[in-house]
Design an enzyme around this catalytic site. Structure first.
Site, PDB file in Angstrom:
ATOM      1  N   HIS A 330       0.799  -1.229   0.000  1.00  0.00           N
ATOM      2  CA  HIS A 330       0.000   0.000   0.000  1.00  0.00           C
ATOM      3  C   HIS A 330       0.823   1.266   0.000  1.00  0.00           C
ATOM      4  O   HIS A 330       0.251   2.361  -0.002  1.00  0.00           O
ATOM      5  CB  HIS A 330      -0.918   0.035   1.229  1.00  0.00           C
ATOM      6  CG  HIS A 330      -2.080  -0.889   1.149  1.00  0.00           C
ATOM      7  ND1 HIS A 330      -3.262  -0.538   0.560  1.00  0.00           N
ATOM      8  CD2 HIS A 330      -2.231  -2.170   1.554  1.00  0.00           C
ATOM      9  CE1 HIS A 330      -4.104  -1.556   0.623  1.00  0.00           C
ATOM     10  NE2 HIS A 330      -3.496  -2.560   1.226  1.00  0.00           N
ATOM     11  N   LYS A 507      -8.845  13.605   4.549  1.00  0.00           N
ATOM     12  CA  LYS A 507      -7.967  12.429   4.483  1.00  0.00           C
ATOM     13  C   LYS A 507      -7.059  12.520   5.707  1.00  0.00           C
ATOM     14  O   LYS A 507      -7.036  13.538   6.383  1.00  0.00           O
ATOM     15  CB  LYS A 507      -7.134  12.444   3.200  1.00  0.00           C
ATOM     16  CG  LYS A 507      -6.437  13.793   2.948  1.00  0.00           C
ATOM     17  CD  LYS A 507      -5.754  13.879   1.599  1.00  0.00           C
ATOM     18  CE  LYS A 507      -6.707  13.929   0.431  1.00  0.00           C
ATOM     19  NZ  LYS A 507      -6.805  12.661  -0.267  1.00  0.00           N
ATOM     20  N   ARG A 508      -6.307  11.475   6.015  1.00  0.00           N
ATOM     21  CA  ARG A 508      -5.386  11.588   7.135  1.00  0.00           C
ATOM     22  C   ARG A 508      -4.424  12.758   6.906  1.00  0.00           C
ATOM     23  O   ARG A 508      -4.121  13.120   5.769  1.00  0.00           O
ATOM     24  CB  ARG A 508      -4.611  10.279   7.315  1.00  0.00           C
ATOM     25  CG  ARG A 508      -5.405   9.210   8.037  1.00  0.00           C
ATOM     26  CD  ARG A 508      -5.840   9.656   9.423  1.00  0.00           C
ATOM     27  NE  ARG A 508      -4.714   9.669  10.323  1.00  0.00           N
ATOM     28  CZ  ARG A 508      -4.467   8.742  11.246  1.00  0.00           C
ATOM     29  NH1 ARG A 508      -5.317   7.732  11.414  1.00  0.00           N
ATOM     30  NH2 ARG A 508      -3.407   8.833  12.012  1.00  0.00           N
ATOM     31  N   LYS A 513       0.608  14.258   1.801  1.00  0.00           N
ATOM     32  CA  LYS A 513      -0.695  14.603   1.239  1.00  0.00           C
ATOM     33  C   LYS A 513      -0.829  16.115   1.026  1.00  0.00           C
ATOM     34  O   LYS A 513      -1.736  16.578   0.360  1.00  0.00           O
ATOM     35  CB  LYS A 513      -1.813  14.081   2.137  1.00  0.00           C
ATOM     36  CG  LYS A 513      -1.931  12.551   2.143  1.00  0.00           C
ATOM     37  CD  LYS A 513      -2.988  12.090   3.139  1.00  0.00           C
ATOM     38  CE  LYS A 513      -3.128  10.569   3.206  1.00  0.00           C
ATOM     39  NZ  LYS A 513      -3.936   9.994   2.116  1.00  0.00           N
ATOM     40  N   THR A 615      -8.532   6.681  -2.155  1.00  0.00           N
ATOM     41  CA  THR A 615      -9.882   6.216  -2.453  1.00  0.00           C
ATOM     42  C   THR A 615     -10.899   7.332  -2.241  1.00  0.00           C
ATOM     43  O   THR A 615     -11.993   7.273  -2.801  1.00  0.00           O
ATOM     44  CB  THR A 615     -10.286   5.006  -1.587  1.00  0.00           C
ATOM     45  OG1 THR A 615      -9.981   5.292  -0.218  1.00  0.00           O
ATOM     46  CG2 THR A 615      -9.558   3.748  -2.026  1.00  0.00           C
ATOM     47  N   LYS A 619     -14.593   8.482  -4.140  1.00  0.00           N
ATOM     48  CA  LYS A 619     -15.886   8.790  -3.507  1.00  0.00           C
ATOM     49  C   LYS A 619     -16.428  10.116  -4.034  1.00  0.00           C
ATOM     50  O   LYS A 619     -17.619  10.245  -4.318  1.00  0.00           O
ATOM     51  CB  LYS A 619     -15.727   8.879  -1.981  1.00  0.00           C
ATOM     52  CG  LYS A 619     -15.224   7.611  -1.315  1.00  0.00           C
ATOM     53  CD  LYS A 619     -14.802   7.887   0.144  1.00  0.00           C
ATOM     54  CE  LYS A 619     -13.957   6.760   0.683  1.00  0.00           C
ATOM     55  NZ  LYS A 619     -13.263   7.138   1.946  1.00  0.00           N
TER      56      LYS A 619
HETATM   57  C1  LIG Z   1     -12.011   7.035   2.263  1.00  0.00           C
HETATM   58  C2  LIG Z   1     -11.507   7.434   3.594  1.00  0.00           C
HETATM   59  C3  LIG Z   1     -10.145   7.638   3.800  1.00  0.00           C
HETATM   60  C4  LIG Z   1      -9.125   7.541   2.689  1.00  0.00           C
HETATM   61  O1  LIG Z   1      -8.933   8.837   2.151  1.00  0.00           O
HETATM   62  P1  LIG Z   1      -7.757   9.128   1.104  1.00  0.00           P
HETATM   63  O2  LIG Z   1      -8.031  10.517   0.661  1.00  0.00           O
HETATM   64  O3  LIG Z   1      -7.892   8.132   0.007  1.00  0.00           O
HETATM   65  O4  LIG Z   1      -6.484   8.988   1.859  1.00  0.00           O
HETATM   66  C5  LIG Z   1      -9.718   8.002   5.068  1.00  0.00           C
HETATM   67  N1  LIG Z   1     -10.583   8.151   6.089  1.00  0.00           N
HETATM   68  C6  LIG Z   1     -11.911   7.977   5.922  1.00  0.00           C
HETATM   69  C7  LIG Z   1     -12.826   8.179   7.086  1.00  0.00           C
HETATM   70  C8  LIG Z   1     -12.414   7.601   4.682  1.00  0.00           C
HETATM   71  O5  LIG Z   1     -13.736   7.412   4.527  1.00  0.00           O
END
Ligand SMILES: *Cc1c(COP(=O)(O)O)cnc(C)c1O
Length: 768
Positions: A330, A507-508, A513, A615, A619
């Site tokens: 990953h 995101k985290r 990022k 991901t 969304k």
């Molecule tokens: C989808 C999701 C992530 C992943 O986010 P990325 O932008 O792909 O790093 C992290 N936390 C939550 C709560 C999510 O739903």
């Protein structure tokens, strides 16, 4: 599923009487939630046990994290009972929406754990026999609040309202042994409902408990007399999820967690095989395993050990493992690749360590020199172990898999190229569209029917309806924005107008990022408005959500910085007409559901080469949002699918990054761009309070460190601001909404249904 409202309400009422001495009218929301959930479980147990009795080959998805979110609405949706349950409750003057108070099951950090959750749902929906195996943490990912702009962490008591969706399976408990400790592993099973297809797979999460009473003799042999202290140590293993995302923890308790879950899972599976009288040499006929990153890789030596204990030779056992195990990588971030100190590992798991040594010897006996190793300089490299033994190794987006082949695991790729495959990540359209954006779904259904719910490629059929969708799309997006604004007013105390552009980065929090790049652009626009250089800034709400690992100093500093920017901007009478900034607290799956359907802009701005897939980008795309992003991770494929001209791409490419880094001097860039310099100076010139010196630390990491600005924030700044301003100026035109709809219609590839189908065809070969 046939639904009998009266029978369902009677059953719920019966449970309320039996368990709580109350009834439908006077039950608290919490009591009602538990009783109703149990009544639903009662409707499903037959399908569930039918699935478990089938003789099909199954795949075990081994993962230290499952970020499931809230179960009740998703389960009701998949069972086709969401509206039935809503109406049944309202017939007795109760409201299903009251269950929005139920805590998320946040047994994961971020993308990796959420991926595992999406894959379980999609596999059940695609009738693929995939079961999750993991850890039932007592406390999940911490709950985040802000105090004076700083992140504050609290324990996450995710079962506060009970856990009616789990079943404790006492009969399947096993003992897990460490050199200094024996603990009892008790499984809790959660049903994973396929979307309206009657399939129920299982997520099995193991809790650790003291061994005493259960096997008192064995325990005494081990320890002499037991003490309260030792009981405490036993439960402690599954007490809490480590809150680190994309970093290696290096704590022995973490290693204990990893071994605990895989040993319990494999013992359980082997016992069932033996009960069936199956030949363990043919375990791969009944099972295969997908290792979600290196966290569960210790399953490999553990299965070697268990099989040899059953009489197989090492070579026989190795053969079984090399057919059963598969490994998903990953990340290429060096700080995330797991390495364990060989002495520490051999101290607590001597028999397991011996199997790793045997793998190392086997590898060396192949005579390819010291290019290939599992143990080197007393360090165990878990990814190398995984690649050596696994049948298949996969990356999670095209660009990421190519980097693995060309760089990270180049030698391994050249040794066994046939092992390496790409499987681009995906998300489940049920939770991420059907559940959170029902009005948009109704509009799409009325045009192209419902087949796309389980065949997302068919959303393409919307391409012929884009023109007539434009007005309803705008209206529904606005409604979603109003709902989010209402929620943010209540929970964050910030007033947002749905007439503003909603520009979102959730995101985290991680330096790669580049939330900092976003923050800098906001301050840049802020000063341009203050100085009168921009007089017609398109009104924009910049929305952030992110948790920082509690020990990640710079990440916490970036949260503080953005909160300070928010305070400055929102309190400025002149500027706040044009922009607002809000950092929402405790970003989690339930918050994400509200946010992704209300966004106009999806910020995916990691340094190229750093985000394996992402991901949340998918969304947003599914819900009709344009991406403002770099050519990184799945953004590359998003552009391939939806057209680069329908998104906003900026920044250095992965090919450029390596060359730039060779001669990179961020100081030069700052000196050459006085507007950027002015923004940078706010980290140190007293614009914001910084009593802990956090902002100065960020400043130093950009300009003064030995390896300054690792993630090229300053390098990409000018291009980012240019493209971002263009995007914000395009907003509000029909052309912009068309781009949003083209993205939505082009999202098919990013369904987790496609991902799990790929895994099945390329790797697991279930249902064969
Ligand atoms: C989808 C999701 C992530 C992943 O986010 P990325 O932008 O792909 O790093 C992290 N936390 C939550 C709560 C999510 O739903």
């Amino acid at each position: 599923m046939q639904f009998d409202r009266e029978a369902f309400l009677r059953e719920t009422d019966r449970i309320l009487h039996a368990e709580y001495e109350t009834d439908l009218r006077s039950a608290t929301n919490k009591e009602l939630y538990n009783a109703l959930s149990r009544a639903v479980m009662g409707l499903c147990w037959e399908d569930w046990s039918k699935e478990r009795r089938t003789q099909k080959k199954r795949c075990g998805y081994f993962s230290a994290e499952f970020l499931m979110g809230r179960a009740i609405f998703s389960n009701l949706l998949n069972l086709g009972l969401l509206e039935d349950a809503r109406e049944a409750l309202s017939s007795v003057q109760r409201d299903l929406n009251d269950f929005e108070e139920v805590e998320d099951a946040a047994l994961g950090n971020g993308g990796l754990g959420r991926l595992a959750a999406c894959y379980l749902e999609s596999a059940a929906s695609m009738n693929i026999p995939l079961d999750g195996y993991g850890i039932r943490y007592r406390y999940g990912l911490f709950r985040q609040t802000f105090v004076d702009g700083y992140q504050h962490e609290e324990g996450d008591d995710w079962t506060k309202w009970g856990d009616p969706w789990s079943v404790r399976v006492e009969r399947d408990a096993v003992i897990v042994s460490f050199a200094d400790q024996k603990v009892r592993a008790v499984p809790y099973d959660m049903p994973i409902f396929g979307y309206r297809n009657g399939v129920v797979n299982t997520l099995r999460l193991w809790a650790s408990e003291p061994v005493q009473e259960f096997d008192f003799a064995a325990f005494n042999e081990m320890h002499g007399e037991h003490t309260a202290q030792e009981n405490f140590a036993a439960t402690k293993i599954t007490d809490v999820l480590y809150p680190n995302d994309n970093t290696m923890v290096g704590k022995i308790l973490r290693l204990r967690q990893q071994y605990f879950m895989v040993s319990a899972s494999l013992q359980d599976i082997m016992r069932k095989q033996k009960e069936k009288g199956a030949d363990l040499r043919e375990l791969d006929r009944a099972y295969c395993f997908q290792l979600n990153d290196t966290h569960p890789v210790i399953a490999i030596p553990e299965l070697l050990r268990l099989l040899q204990a059953e009489g197989l030779t090492f070579e026989e056992a190795f053969g079984v493992c090399s057919r059963c195990f598969n490994f998903t990588n990953h990340t290429i971030l060096a700080e995330a690749l797991e390495k364990w100190d060989a002495l520490a590992l051999s101290d607590i798991l001597p028999n397991v360590f011996r199997e790793i040594e045997k793998c190392q010897q086997r590898l060396q006996a192949e005579g390819q020199g010291d290019k290939f190793y599992i143990i080197r300089d007393n360090v165990v490299h878990m990814a190398n172990l995984a690649i050596y033994v696994s049948a298949r190794v996969n990356g999670v987006a095209e660009i990421h898999t190519n980097i693995l082949k060309r760089e990270t695991f180049r030698d391994w790729y050249e040794r066994t190229p046939e092992k390496f495959v790409n499987i681009t990540n995906g998300i489940t359209p049920r939770r991420w569209m059907l559940l959170n954006n029902p009005k948009m779904v109704a509009q799409i259904d009325s045009r192209i029917g419902t087949a796309w719910h389980t065949d997302l490629k068919r959303l393409q059929e919307m391409k012929g309806h884009i023109e007539d969708m434009l007005p309803v799309f705008g209206a529904i997006k606005r409604e979603n924005k109003q709902k989010l604004a209402d929620y943010i007013r209540v929970h964050e105390g910030v007033e947002l107008s749905p007439d503003f552009i909603f520009d979102v980065q959730v995101k985290r929090l991680h330096e790669y990022k580049r939330q900092l790049l976003n923050a800098f652009s906001i301050l840049y626009f802020y000063y341009a408005i203050k100085d009168g250089e921009i007089t017609d800034f398109p009104p924009t709400a910049f929305i952030f959500g992110a948790k920082a690992a509690p020990g990640y100093y710079n990440a916490k500093g970036i949260i503080k910085y953005i909160n300070e920017i928010a305070k400055l901007v929102n309190a400025d009478e002149q500027v706040s007409k044009f922009m607002k900034v809000v950092f929402v607290q405790n970003y989690n799956v339930s918050y994400a559901e509200k946010i992704v359907c209300a966004a106009d802009v999806s910020e995916q701005i990691s340094l190229a080469g750093m985000e394996a897939s992402g991901t949340s980008n998918m969304k947003f795309m599914l819900n009709g949002t344009v991406t403002l992003g770099t050519l990184d991770g799945a953004n590359v494929e998003i552009c391939e699918e939806a057209g680069r001209e329908n998104n906003y791409i900026f920044g250095a490419t992965v090919e450029e990054v390596a060359a730039i880094k060779q001669f990179y001097c961020p100081r030069e860039i700052a000196e050459g761009n006085h507007k950027l310099k002015r923004v940078l100076e706010t980290l140190v010139n007293g614009t914001f309070s910084d009593d802990k010196g956090m902002l100065r630390h960020i400043y130093d990491s950009l300009l003064n460190d030995y390896n300054p600005d690792r993630f090229l924030v300053l390098y990409d700044f000018a291009d980012y601001v240019r493209v971002k301003e263009q995007l914000l100026r395009d907003y509000g035109t029909q052309d912009f909404d068309r781009k949003c709809l083209v993205n939505m219609a082009s999202v098919g590839k990013f369904s987790a249904d496609r991902s799990v189908t790929d895994y099945n065809e390329l790797i697991w070969k279930l249902n064969g």
